[in-house]
Design an enzyme around this catalytic site. Structure first.
Site, PDB file in Angstrom:
ATOM      1  N   HIS A  49      -0.207   4.669   0.596  1.00 20.33           N
ATOM      2  CA  HIS A  49      -0.473   5.572   1.157  1.00 20.33           C
ATOM      3  C   HIS A  49      -0.851   4.875   2.510  1.00 20.33           C
ATOM      4  CE1 HIS A  49      -3.911   3.499  -0.818  1.00 20.33           C
ATOM      5  NE2 HIS A  49      -4.849   3.601   0.477  1.00 20.33           N
ATOM      6  N   LYS A  76       0.819  -0.707   0.091  1.00 26.27           N
ATOM      7  CA  LYS A  76      -0.030  -0.018   0.376  1.00 26.27           C
ATOM      8  C   LYS A  76       1.019   1.237  -0.388  1.00 26.27           C
ATOM      9  CE  LYS A  76      -3.716   2.303   2.534  1.00 26.27           C
ATOM     10  NZ  LYS A  76      -4.351   1.779   3.569  1.00 26.27           N
TER      11      LYS A  76
END
Length: 227
Positions: A116, A114
């Site tokens: 963010h 991921k």
């Protein structure tokens, strides 16, 4: 931290394993007939932990995983669930262990990191200490290799691997996939039950004689000796 338990004090292993086999049959996760395996073999039985797909059966399954973890003799500090099936199994097993008085953290990996929020590819508790990998089965060992590499890259230690059923079946060579993982990565691999436990359960049921004969014939062709 959960230290290695004294095997004899933990539970009656034979009874426990056969109890699990009976549960898997009743839940429809262990089936008999003719099934094509990933290796292209026609197997007289099929096990799919994904079929423990409601709250009641998942809870019971987690209880078996928790008891098997405690009886395995493997010392561990946390649980790690490889995506995807291992995610649910590790989380549920952590809940079951807490119910038995052993509250341990757990985490799992994303297939894609991921970029963010918290970022990274690990979700849950920090990956640290001795991590017990919890998954359904071992086929070619690829997912376990990835899990072990993730754990080591984080600076943690792969304590071992816990699966539901060991088919005790040869891989590409003379060893089973379970034995290959254990030897290649120098980690213990344990299972709630094995093919021998499946046979022992069925032998106690005269009406299952046909299934026993077919499984024993299959084992003669593709089986490995118990470690």
């Amino acid at each position: 931290m959960i230290a290695a338990a004294a095997p004899a004090a933990a539970l009656d292993r034979d009874a426990f394993r056969r109890e699990f086999v009976d549960f898997a049959i009743r839940a429809g996760a262990l089936r008999f007939g003719e099934f094509k395996t990933k290796a292209g073999r026609l197997s007289p039985y099929f096990f799919n932990a994904g079929l423990f797909s409601d709250g009641d059966t998942l809870g019971q399954l987690a209880g078996f995983y928790a008891r098997a973890a405690l009886a395995s003799g493997i010392a561990f500090d946390m649980l790690f669930g490889p995506a995807y099936k291992g995610i649910t199994l590790a989380a549920a097993t952590a809940v079951a262990l807490a119910g038995l008085g052993h509250n341990v953290p757990f985490c799992f990996n994303r297939k894609e990191a991921k970029d963010h929020g918290e970022g990274g590819n690990i979700v849950g508790a920090p990956l640290a200490g001795r991590a017990l990998i919890v998954d359904d089965v071992i086929t070619d060992g690829a997912s376990k290799r990835e899990a072990i590499e993730i754990i080591r890259a984080a600076g943690a230690i792969p304590a071992g691997v816990l699966i539901a059923l060991d088919r005790q079946e040869r891989g590409q060579g003379e060893l089973s996939a379970t034995q290959e993982v254990s030897r290649t990565f120098a980690v213990p691999v344990t299972a709630i039950a094995t093919l021998e436990d499946v046979l022992a359960t069925l032998r106690a049921r005269p009406e299952e004689r046909g299934h026993v004969e077919r499984i024993e014939e299959y084992r003669k062709r593709y089986g490995v000796a118990s470690p």
